[in-house]
Design a protein around this motif. Structure first.
Motif, PDB file in Angstrom:
ATOM      1  N   GLY A  86       6.874  18.201  34.654  1.00 56.65           N
ATOM      2  CA  GLY A  86       6.795  17.347  35.828  1.00 56.65           C
ATOM      3  C   GLY A  86       5.696  16.301  35.699  1.00 56.65           C
ATOM      4  N   ALA A  87       4.567  16.710  35.168  1.00 57.70           N
ATOM      5  CA  ALA A  87       3.461  15.768  34.961  1.00 57.70           C
ATOM      6  C   ALA A  87       3.849  14.709  33.930  1.00 57.70           C
ATOM      7  CB  ALA A  87       2.207  16.517  34.515  1.00 57.70           C
ATOM      8  N   PHE A  88       4.520  15.132  32.863  1.00 53.24           N
ATOM      9  CA  PHE A  88       4.969  14.191  31.837  1.00 53.24           C
ATOM     10  C   PHE A  88       5.953  13.187  32.405  1.00 53.24           C
ATOM     11  CE2 PHE A  88       8.121  13.081  28.556  1.00 53.24           C
ATOM     12  CZ  PHE A  88       7.302  12.316  27.747  1.00 53.24           C
ATOM     13  N   ARG A  89       6.909  13.657  33.216  1.00 54.23           N
ATOM     14  CA  ARG A  89       7.892  12.759  33.820  1.00 54.23           C
ATOM     15  C   ARG A  89       7.195  11.775  34.765  1.00 54.23           C
ATOM     16  NH1 ARG A  89      11.943  11.844  30.864  1.00 54.23           N
ATOM     17  NH2 ARG A  89      13.649  11.890  32.327  1.00 54.23           N
ATOM     18  N   ALA A 122       5.422   6.251  35.740  1.00 53.35           N
ATOM     19  CA  ALA A 122       4.326   5.313  36.001  1.00 53.35           C
ATOM     20  C   ALA A 122       4.229   4.290  34.876  1.00 53.35           C
ATOM     21  CB  ALA A 122       3.005   6.067  36.148  1.00 53.35           C
ATOM     22  N   MET A 123       4.380   4.759  33.640  1.00 52.04           N
ATOM     23  CA  MET A 123       4.299   3.869  32.493  1.00 52.04           C
ATOM     24  C   MET A 123       5.406   2.820  32.539  1.00 52.04           C
ATOM     25  SD  MET A 123       4.102   4.798  28.423  1.00 52.04           S
ATOM     26  CE  MET A 123       5.548   5.823  28.472  1.00 52.04           C
ATOM     27  N   PHE A 124       6.631   3.252  32.791  1.00 52.03           N
ATOM     28  CA  PHE A 124       7.737   2.303  32.768  1.00 52.03           C
ATOM     29  C   PHE A 124       7.766   1.414  34.006  1.00 52.03           C
ATOM     30  CE2 PHE A 124       8.881   4.670  29.125  1.00 52.03           C
ATOM     31  CZ  PHE A 124       9.423   3.697  28.304  1.00 52.03           C
ATOM     32  N   ALA A 125       7.208   1.852  35.112  1.00 52.93           N
ATOM     33  CA  ALA A 125       7.066   0.977  36.272  1.00 52.93           C
ATOM     34  C   ALA A 125       6.126  -0.182  35.915  1.00 52.93           C
ATOM     35  CB  ALA A 125       6.537   1.752  37.477  1.00 52.93           C
ATOM     36  N   GLN A 126       5.047   0.129  35.193  1.00 55.15           N
ATOM     37  CA  GLN A 126       4.111  -0.911  34.764  1.00 55.15           C
ATOM     38  C   GLN A 126       4.724  -1.808  33.700  1.00 55.15           C
ATOM     39  OE1 GLN A 126      -0.017   0.189  34.052  1.00 55.15           O
ATOM     40  NE2 GLN A 126       0.251   1.994  35.345  1.00 55.15           N
ATOM     41  N   LEU A 170      13.480   4.073  31.262  1.00 59.21           N
ATOM     42  CA  LEU A 170      12.975   5.355  30.788  1.00 59.21           C
ATOM     43  C   LEU A 170      13.838   5.896  29.651  1.00 59.21           C
ATOM     44  CD1 LEU A 170      10.767   7.414  31.389  1.00 59.21           C
ATOM     45  CD2 LEU A 170      12.262   8.422  33.087  1.00 59.21           C
ATOM     46  N   ALA A 171      15.140   5.683  29.728  1.00 60.87           N
ATOM     47  CA  ALA A 171      16.048   6.158  28.676  1.00 60.87           C
ATOM     48  C   ALA A 171      15.748   5.509  27.328  1.00 60.87           C
ATOM     49  CB  ALA A 171      17.496   5.898  29.072  1.00 60.87           C
TER      50      ALA A 171
END
Length: 143
Positions: free
Chosen positions: A25-28, A33-37, A48-49
């Motif tokens: 869950g933390a990784f997801r 957050a990474m891909f939103a940025q 994300l894919a």
């Protein structure tokens, strides 16, 4: 119209109670957050894919068959994922000079810009995590 939630569906998240589920869950959350940025930074066609392919590419390129092997998917499935990134300008598929049957997946200039943006975002997220849990906890987590 009234929507009724299943008790099983609403409690499904809580029924898995182990550290592996928490780490997943933390990784997801980290990935989201990474891909939103990434999207906010001008790479709005990256999802994300796409990370399943991008995370495995070597700076000098990788054979398509090796990428499929690392992903544990068929060569055809890997080709579909790579081709999607090729169409968007992030990757190229080149014929290997020593084996004309082999295809090498490489970053384009746009792909390199994406990896540079990802590296910067990862550093920012790393600092956020370190600030949230502390340096010692972060070291423990990484061990």
């Amino acid at each position: 119209m009234t929507t009724v939630k299943s008790a099983n569906a609403s409690n499904a998240r809580h029924s898995v109670d182990h550290v592996g589920a928490d780490l997943w869950g933390a990784f997801r959350a980290y990935e989201k957050a990474m891909f939103a940025q990434v999207n906010a930074g001008g790479f709005d066609d990256i999802s994300l894919a796409d990370s399943d392919v991008l995370v495995l590419l070597e700076p000098e390129g990788i054979r398509l068959t090796e990428l499929a092997k690392r992903r544990q998917i068929t060569k055809q499935a890997a080709h579909e994922q790579v081709h999607s990134l090729v169409k968007r300008g992030y990757l190229t598929l080149e014929t290997e000079p020593n084996d004309r049957r082999a295809r090498i997946v490489r970053y384009t200039k746009k792909g390199i810009s994406l990896t540079e943006a990802l590296a910067d975002i990862k550093r920012q997220l790393h600092r956020r995590v370190a600030n949230a849990i502390g340096a010692e906890q972060l070291r423990t987590l990484r061990e």
